[in-house]
Design an enzyme around this catalytic site. Structure first.
Site, PDB file in Angstrom:
ATOM      1  N   ARG A  27       0.822  -1.218   0.000  1.00  0.00           N
ATOM      2  CA  ARG A  27       0.000   0.000   0.000  1.00  0.00           C
ATOM      3  C   ARG A  27       0.855   1.266   0.000  1.00  0.00           C
ATOM      4  O   ARG A  27       0.460   2.293   0.546  1.00  0.00           O
ATOM      5  CB  ARG A  27      -0.976   0.030   1.178  1.00  0.00           C
ATOM      6  CG  ARG A  27      -2.022  -1.074   1.134  1.00  0.00           C
ATOM      7  CD  ARG A  27      -3.035  -0.914   2.251  1.00  0.00           C
ATOM      8  NE  ARG A  27      -3.937  -2.059   2.297  1.00  0.00           N
ATOM      9  CZ  ARG A  27      -4.515  -2.519   3.401  1.00  0.00           C
ATOM     10  NH1 ARG A  27      -4.297  -1.924   4.566  1.00  0.00           N
ATOM     11  NH2 ARG A  27      -5.321  -3.561   3.367  1.00  0.00           N
ATOM     12  N   ARG A  31      -3.320   6.207   1.100  1.00  0.00           N
ATOM     13  CA  ARG A  31      -3.976   7.284   1.841  1.00  0.00           C
ATOM     14  C   ARG A  31      -3.087   8.002   2.841  1.00  0.00           C
ATOM     15  O   ARG A  31      -3.486   9.025   3.384  1.00  0.00           O
ATOM     16  CB  ARG A  31      -5.203   6.721   2.577  1.00  0.00           C
ATOM     17  CG  ARG A  31      -6.275   6.193   1.632  1.00  0.00           C
ATOM     18  CD  ARG A  31      -7.405   5.533   2.399  1.00  0.00           C
ATOM     19  NE  ARG A  31      -6.955   4.288   3.027  1.00  0.00           N
ATOM     20  CZ  ARG A  31      -7.703   3.546   3.834  1.00  0.00           C
ATOM     21  NH1 ARG A  31      -8.923   3.949   4.137  1.00  0.00           N
ATOM     22  NH2 ARG A  31      -7.248   2.426   4.342  1.00  0.00           N
ATOM     23  N   ARG A  40      -7.034  11.361  -5.589  1.00  0.00           N
ATOM     24  CA  ARG A  40      -8.301  10.666  -5.422  1.00  0.00           C
ATOM     25  C   ARG A  40      -9.470  11.652  -5.473  1.00  0.00           C
ATOM     26  O   ARG A  40     -10.511  11.357  -6.073  1.00  0.00           O
ATOM     27  CB  ARG A  40      -8.311   9.888  -4.106  1.00  0.00           C
ATOM     28  CG  ARG A  40      -9.666   9.226  -3.843  1.00  0.00           C
ATOM     29  CD  ARG A  40      -9.628   8.240  -2.717  1.00  0.00           C
ATOM     30  NE  ARG A  40     -10.973   7.840  -2.320  1.00  0.00           N
ATOM     31  CZ  ARG A  40     -11.256   6.817  -1.546  1.00  0.00           C
ATOM     32  NH1 ARG A  40     -10.284   6.060  -1.069  1.00  0.00           N
ATOM     33  NH2 ARG A  40     -12.498   6.513  -1.238  1.00  0.00           N
ATOM     34  N   ASP A  77      -7.038  -2.633  -7.208  1.00  0.00           N
ATOM     35  CA  ASP A  77      -7.721  -3.231  -6.066  1.00  0.00           C
ATOM     36  C   ASP A  77      -7.813  -4.733  -6.293  1.00  0.00           C
ATOM     37  O   ASP A  77      -7.879  -5.186  -7.450  1.00  0.00           O
ATOM     38  CB  ASP A  77      -9.126  -2.640  -5.908  1.00  0.00           C
ATOM     39  CG  ASP A  77      -9.757  -3.033  -4.584  1.00  0.00           C
ATOM     40  OD1 ASP A  77      -9.452  -2.379  -3.568  1.00  0.00           O
ATOM     41  OD2 ASP A  77     -10.537  -4.004  -4.544  1.00  0.00           O
ATOM     42  N   TYR A 154     -15.115 -12.179  -0.120  1.00  0.00           N
ATOM     43  CA  TYR A 154     -15.872 -10.951  -0.392  1.00  0.00           C
ATOM     44  C   TYR A 154     -17.108 -11.240  -1.244  1.00  0.00           C
ATOM     45  O   TYR A 154     -18.176 -10.660  -1.041  1.00  0.00           O
ATOM     46  CB  TYR A 154     -14.983  -9.931  -1.098  1.00  0.00           C
ATOM     47  CG  TYR A 154     -13.918  -9.320  -0.215  1.00  0.00           C
ATOM     48  CD1 TYR A 154     -14.215  -8.253   0.629  1.00  0.00           C
ATOM     49  CD2 TYR A 154     -12.616  -9.809  -0.225  1.00  0.00           C
ATOM     50  CE1 TYR A 154     -13.243  -7.687   1.439  1.00  0.00           C
ATOM     51  CE2 TYR A 154     -11.633  -9.253   0.583  1.00  0.00           C
ATOM     52  CZ  TYR A 154     -11.961  -8.191   1.413  1.00  0.00           C
ATOM     53  OH  TYR A 154     -10.988  -7.646   2.219  1.00  0.00           O
TER      54      TYR A 154
END
Length: 354
Positions: A27, A31, A40, A77, A154
């Protein structure tokens, strides 16, 4: 393609000599960086960012402008494949990914298409091509996918889960349905990763985030055998260069030998495993990636440097170590702390590569 100026990441995966231990962060494009947040916001939302090759390239390159990292990883992703299968991926603020059409029965599995990477997932391949071009041979590009088991969690749970009751109910009450789904996902991942390699990815990684929620028997049955199938189906050499593959299962300490036996080139380690123990168990077979606790990056610089030194000493002399965090960097880590980490790996690792 442009020759690589810094290939120590690929060399380490293949257990070849390097001058210093290579380092990248899971990552690393994300963020914790203010420039990522700005990009973003420009995109509008997370999936709009993922599906825009130019903006995906921009956020992939952002951490490389800040830190002397030894690899770039495709910004995307893990849920792109189930989204391309038509399950309706969306993100709710503060709740993570969700699917509008989760899998509940055999008909749902039977009706799932295997996505064409250059059709339904062309935006990912375009991002790979754009990133590879813009890297200009500075460092290698890592492609990736989620593992079949992790994707299935998921798809069946409908989003994130703590107890995984829906997928485990299917695993034990209707295992044939789950195996059919996992097999279809394995086929899809093989196509997806091979297309990334053809588009320019120089190494690939499979993230098995939720394999650790299974028992030893069920891990091998529902997760590992499908990753082994993927490894067997991957392009392992492209344009005269070997394409290393790394498998990462979170909480996999008890299964290291089995993971190393899949034919992969490297095993990713989370921070719950002592790297000296992992090296003693499997380091003669595969390279190791890891494995600092991401939360160490909240610490003052001397504490971060000490942790880096301890892990380097744990691995010791010899080749086959890619330094990384044991999982993704936390979103509220100060970027300067990440810089301390990366610099420390290069500074303190040279002594192990004489």
């Amino acid at each position: 393609m442009t020759p690589l100026k810094n290939d120590r990441y690929l060399r380490a995966l293949l257990k070849q000599p390097v001058d210093v231990t290579p380092v990248w962060m899971m990552r690393q494009a994300g963020r914790y960086l203010p420039e990522y947040k700005a990009t973003r916001a420009e995109a509008g939302d997370f999936m709009a960012l993922c599906t825009n090759p130019e903006l995906a390239c921009e956020v992939t390159l952002q951490p490389l402008r800040r830190f002397p990292l030894d690899a770039a990883i495709l910004f995307s992703d893990i849920l792109t494949i189930p989204d391309a299968m038509g399950l309706g991926l969306y993100f709710e603020t503060g709740e993570g990914p969700k699917f509008k059409h989760p899998i509940t029965d055999k008909a749902g599995v039977d009706n799932l298409p295997v996505p064409d990477p250059e059709m339904e997932l062309k935006y990912v391949m375009d991002a790979v091509r754009t990133i590879r071009k813009n890297l200009k041979g500075e460092v290698p590009l890592i492609g990736f996918s989620g593992s079949p088991w992790t994707l299935a969690t998921y798809m069946i749970e409908g989003g994130s889960s703590k107890a995984f009751t829906k997928i485990k109910k299917m695993a034990f009450a209707e295992p044939a349905i789950l195996h059919a789904l996992l097999d279809k996902l394995a086929d899809s991942v093989i196509l997806y990763l091979n297309a990334q390699i053809a588009a320019g990815a120089q190494s690939v990684m499979i993230f098995d985030t939720w394999g650790g929620v299974l028992s030893p028997r069920d891990y091998k049955l529902f997760s590992l055998q499908y990753m082994e199938k993927i490894v067997a189906g991957l392009t392992r050499e492209y344009e005269g260069q070997k394409v290393p593959v790394t498998l990462f299962t979170k909480n996999a300490g008890m299964w290291l030998e089995s993971i190393a036996a899949t034919g992969c080139d490297a095993v990713g380690l989370d921070w719950t495993i002592d790297i000296a123990d992992a090296k003693a168990r499997i380091g003669n077979k595969v390279a190791l990636q890891g494995n600092m606790d991401p939360s160490i990056l909240y610490a003052p610089a001397p504490r971060i440097e000490q942790e880096v030194q301890d892990i380097l000493a744990g691995f010791g002399e010899g080749e086959g170590h890619v330094f990384n965090l044991g999982h993704g960097i936390h979103l509220d880590v100060p970027p300067e702390n990440a810089g301390v980490f990366v610099d420390a790996v290069h500074k303190y690792s040279a002594q192990y590569h004489k």
